[in-house]
Design a protein around this motif. Structure first.
Motif, PDB file in Angstrom:
ATOM      1  N   VAL A 150       8.028  25.399  -3.534  1.00  0.00           N
ATOM      2  CA  VAL A 150       8.510  25.299  -2.152  1.00  0.00           C
ATOM      3  C   VAL A 150       7.337  25.340  -1.181  1.00  0.00           C
ATOM      4  N   ALA A 151       6.379  26.238  -1.421  1.00  0.00           N
ATOM      5  CA  ALA A 151       5.222  26.350  -0.536  1.00  0.00           C
ATOM      6  C   ALA A 151       4.399  25.065  -0.534  1.00  0.00           C
ATOM      7  N   ALA A 152       4.133  24.516  -1.718  1.00  0.00           N
ATOM      8  CA  ALA A 152       3.358  23.278  -1.805  1.00  0.00           C
ATOM      9  C   ALA A 152       4.084  22.133  -1.105  1.00  0.00           C
ATOM     10  N   ALA A 153       5.412  22.079  -1.269  1.00  0.00           N
ATOM     11  CA  ALA A 153       6.199  21.032  -0.618  1.00  0.00           C
ATOM     12  C   ALA A 153       6.137  21.157   0.901  1.00  0.00           C
ATOM     13  N   GLN A 154       6.305  22.379   1.401  1.00  0.00           N
ATOM     14  CA  GLN A 154       6.284  22.594   2.853  1.00  0.00           C
ATOM     15  C   GLN A 154       4.908  22.290   3.440  1.00  0.00           C
ATOM     16  N   LEU A 155       3.855  22.634   2.724  1.00  0.00           N
ATOM     17  CA  LEU A 155       2.502  22.339   3.198  1.00  0.00           C
ATOM     18  C   LEU A 155       2.271  20.840   3.309  1.00  0.00           C
ATOM     19  N   SER A 156       2.731  20.096   2.315  1.00  0.00           N
ATOM     20  CA  SER A 156       2.534  18.642   2.328  1.00  0.00           C
ATOM     21  C   SER A 156       3.368  17.972   3.417  1.00  0.00           C
TER      22      SER A 156
ATOM     23  N   ASN B  94       0.832  -1.195   0.000  1.00  0.00           N
ATOM     24  CA  ASN B  94       0.000   0.000   0.000  1.00  0.00           C
ATOM     25  C   ASN B  94       0.872   1.252   0.000  1.00  0.00           C
ATOM     26  N   ILE B  95       0.460   2.223  -0.784  1.00  0.00           N
ATOM     27  CA  ILE B  95       1.149   3.515  -0.812  1.00  0.00           C
ATOM     28  C   ILE B  95       0.149   4.574  -0.400  1.00  0.00           C
ATOM     29  N   TYR B  96       0.464   5.255   0.700  1.00  0.00           N
ATOM     30  CA  TYR B  96      -0.447   6.228   1.284  1.00  0.00           C
ATOM     31  C   TYR B  96      -0.029   7.653   0.934  1.00  0.00           C
ATOM     32  N   ILE B  97      -1.012   8.503   0.717  1.00  0.00           N
ATOM     33  CA  ILE B  97      -0.780   9.937   0.580  1.00  0.00           C
ATOM     34  C   ILE B  97      -0.951  10.525   1.979  1.00  0.00           C
ATOM     35  N   ASN B  98       0.156  10.747   2.653  1.00  0.00           N
ATOM     36  CA  ASN B  98       0.118  11.188   4.055  1.00  0.00           C
ATOM     37  C   ASN B  98       0.056  12.698   4.220  1.00  0.00           C
ATOM     38  N   GLY B  99       0.331  13.420   3.160  1.00  0.00           N
ATOM     39  CA  GLY B  99       0.283  14.868   3.246  1.00  0.00           C
ATOM     40  C   GLY B  99       0.150  15.475   1.866  1.00  0.00           C
ATOM     41  N   THR B 100      -0.576  16.577   1.766  1.00  0.00           N
ATOM     42  CA  THR B 100      -0.743  17.270   0.494  1.00  0.00           C
ATOM     43  C   THR B 100      -0.554  18.767   0.683  1.00  0.00           C
ATOM     44  N   GLY B 101      -0.135  19.415  -0.378  1.00  0.00           N
ATOM     45  CA  GLY B 101      -0.013  20.868  -0.380  1.00  0.00           C
ATOM     46  C   GLY B 101      -0.278  21.380  -1.772  1.00  0.00           C
ATOM     47  N   CYS B 102      -1.000  22.479  -1.884  1.00  0.00           N
ATOM     48  CA  CYS B 102      -1.402  22.954  -3.201  1.00  0.00           C
ATOM     49  C   CYS B 102      -1.436  24.476  -3.239  1.00  0.00           C
ATOM     50  N   VAL B 103      -0.831  25.032  -4.272  1.00  0.00           N
ATOM     51  CA  VAL B 103      -0.928  26.450  -4.582  1.00  0.00           C
ATOM     52  C   VAL B 103      -1.616  26.557  -5.937  1.00  0.00           C
ATOM     53  N   SER B 104      -2.755  27.227  -5.986  1.00  0.00           N
ATOM     54  CA  SER B 104      -3.581  27.263  -7.191  1.00  0.00           C
ATOM     55  C   SER B 104      -4.296  28.601  -7.279  1.00  0.00           C
ATOM     56  N   PRO B 105      -5.089  28.823  -8.332  1.00  0.00           N
ATOM     57  CA  PRO B 105      -5.887  30.053  -8.394  1.00  0.00           C
ATOM     58  C   PRO B 105      -6.878  30.198  -7.244  1.00  0.00           C
ATOM     59  N   LEU B 106      -7.197  29.088  -6.563  1.00  0.00           N
ATOM     60  CA  LEU B 106      -8.015  29.139  -5.361  1.00  0.00           C
ATOM     61  C   LEU B 106      -7.122  29.421  -4.151  1.00  0.00           C
ATOM     62  N   GLU B 107      -7.726  29.647  -3.011  1.00  0.00           N
ATOM     63  CA  GLU B 107      -6.956  29.882  -1.783  1.00  0.00           C
ATOM     64  C   GLU B 107      -6.603  28.552  -1.116  1.00  0.00           C
ATOM     65  N   THR B 108      -6.132  27.599  -1.902  1.00  0.00           N
ATOM     66  CA  THR B 108      -5.871  26.267  -1.368  1.00  0.00           C
ATOM     67  C   THR B 108      -4.685  26.242  -0.418  1.00  0.00           C
ATOM     68  N   ALA B 109      -3.728  27.152  -0.603  1.00  0.00           N
ATOM     69  CA  ALA B 109      -2.560  27.176   0.279  1.00  0.00           C
ATOM     70  C   ALA B 109      -2.919  27.652   1.673  1.00  0.00           C
ATOM     71  N   VAL B 110      -3.989  28.411   1.786  1.00  0.00           N
ATOM     72  CA  VAL B 110      -4.408  28.945   3.078  1.00  0.00           C
ATOM     73  C   VAL B 110      -5.509  28.087   3.693  1.00  0.00           C
ATOM     74  N   GLU B 111      -6.534  27.785   2.886  1.00  0.00           N
ATOM     75  CA  GLU B 111      -7.688  27.063   3.406  1.00  0.00           C
ATOM     76  C   GLU B 111      -7.514  25.546   3.339  1.00  0.00           C
ATOM     77  N   GLY B 112      -6.802  25.056   2.313  1.00  0.00           N
ATOM     78  CA  GLY B 112      -6.554  23.623   2.196  1.00  0.00           C
ATOM     79  C   GLY B 112      -7.780  22.784   1.913  1.00  0.00           C
ATOM     80  N   ARG B 113      -8.827  23.388   1.366  1.00  0.00           N
ATOM     81  CA  ARG B 113     -10.043  22.633   1.074  1.00  0.00           C
ATOM     82  C   ARG B 113     -10.685  23.170  -0.199  1.00  0.00           C
ATOM     83  N   LEU B 114     -11.654  22.414  -0.702  1.00  0.00           N
ATOM     84  CA  LEU B 114     -12.355  22.806  -1.912  1.00  0.00           C
ATOM     85  C   LEU B 114     -13.434  23.834  -1.592  1.00  0.00           C
ATOM     86  N   PRO B 115     -13.722  24.741  -2.516  1.00  0.00           N
ATOM     87  CA  PRO B 115     -14.782  25.721  -2.271  1.00  0.00           C
ATOM     88  C   PRO B 115     -16.159  25.063  -2.377  1.00  0.00           C
ATOM     89  N   SER B 116     -17.123  25.633  -1.703  1.00  0.00           N
ATOM     90  CA  SER B 116     -18.484  25.107  -1.771  1.00  0.00           C
ATOM     91  C   SER B 116     -19.170  25.502  -3.069  1.00  0.00           C
TER      92      SER B 116
END
Length: 339
Positions: A61-67, A2-24
């Motif tokens: 770098v930001a996405a890596a540090q977040l993950s 098994n290969i687990y995704i233990n951490g994620t980080g994302c910088v995108s046009p959304l505020e994903t780096a701050v909120e870390g979730r999908l918009p409603s």
């Protein structure tokens, strides 16, 4: 294994780096160029270094540090990245100076920082990570080959975790050049960075399992893609009925979306379908954002109206298939499941 995704980080046009979730609800963009909503980089990078870094390096770098923070790991045992364009901003700076200065008295800094593996190298320098470091520059397969290499490294058993990700930026020069080919006639151009900490051991904040990755280059017909998807699922002891949600890379282009339409109607006719490129835009490694989104959907067990394209949101989400193609030539499938 098994290969687990233990951490994620994302910088995108959304505020994903701050909120870390999908918009409603899906945001309303007022142009066809979606620029990344960049966070405050000072929390990860020394302010003196920030001035010398291009945007794509800072995003990576930001996405890596977040993950890594989400996974609870300070230093990974390997770093693998994927990019199609590399550091376009520094490339543009160097070429502009070369023309304006008639190829004389050129400083090498911009050229050195324009290479495709600069992001992975900079992450390694900041983390003081001297382990395996590799970058894939395979156009629309750059991120997928990053995942494939990561799976191979983990299955060898010499390491237990690895930092994998992909990033691409959009500059004024690249946007103007690509626009001349009518690539953004029906869709929005995008950019972003997404990183994942993959491990053979489940972490406390594990998002999902990475079951498998497959690529298909220049298929001859819609039927070939459909057959390849069925075969891909069968290779992992999975059928169409086992999939709870299909995520496609629909971007509004009628010719490109026809591939997704065929798969939705003929391979998964009764399944709900989500999409992601209306949130991040079109770029060669956009599937990294799609994978981040798929992981968030599995972790939260929620498909928000912002991403649901057709059908009803499933009550339980155990397996998600991400099907994407870039320029109708680079087709890929990524299978994720609940931990």
């Amino acid at each position: 294994m098994n290969i687990y995704i233990n951490g994620t980080g994302c910088v995108s046009p959304l505020e994903t780096a701050v909120e870390g979730r999908l918009p409603s609800a899906a945001p309303l963009y007022d142009n066809i160029r979606l620029k990344a909503a960049e966070p405050d980089y000072k929390q990860w990078i020394d302010i003196k270094m920030i001035r010398r870094m291009s945007r794509v390096i800072k995003m990576g770098v930001a996405a890596a540090q977040l993950s890594l923070r989400e996974a609870g790991i300070q230093k990974p045992e390997g770093i693998i990245t994927g990019t199609a364009y590399g550091c376009l901003d520094d490339t543009g700076v160097f070429l502009t100076k070369m023309i304006n200065q008639q190829e004389e008295m050129l400083t090498p800094t911009a050229f050195i920082q324009s290479t495709h593996n600069t992001v992975a190298g900079q992450i390694a320098l900041l983390l003081e990570c001297h382990a395996y470091n590799n970058t894939f520059v395979h156009k629309g397969f750059s991120f997928e080959h990053t995942l494939i290499d990561s799976i191979m490294q983990l299955r060898e058993g010499k390491i237990s975790n690895i930092l994998a990700g992909a990033m691409d930026e959009l500059t004024n020069h690249s946007f103007n050049i690509l626009s001349r080919f009518n690539l953004f006639k029906h869709t929005a151009a995008g950019e972003g960075a997404a990183c994942f900490v993959l491990s053979t051991e489940k972490g406390p904040n594990a998002v999902a399992k990475l079951k498998g990755v497959s690529v298909l280059y220049k298929p001859g017909s819609y039927e070939e893609v459909a057959a390849d998807i069925v075969g891909f699922l069968a290779a992992y002891n999975c059928s169409q009925e086992d999939i709870d949600l299909v995520i496609t890379g629909r971007n509004g282009d009628p010719a490109g979306d026809a591939w997704y339409e065929h798969v939705e109607n003929n391979v998964f006719p009764s399944l709900p379908v989500a999409r992601f490129k209306h949130l991040c835009g079109e770029y060669p490694t956009a599937s990294a954002f799609g994978t981040w989104m798929a992981g968030r959907i599995i972790a939260s067990q929620e498909v928000t109206p912002a991403v649901l394209f057709k059908g009803n949101a499933p009550s339980a989400i155990k397996k998600v298939l991400l099907y994407n193609h870039h320029d109708a030539s680079h087709h890929s499938m990524i299978l994720l499941s609940i931990c």
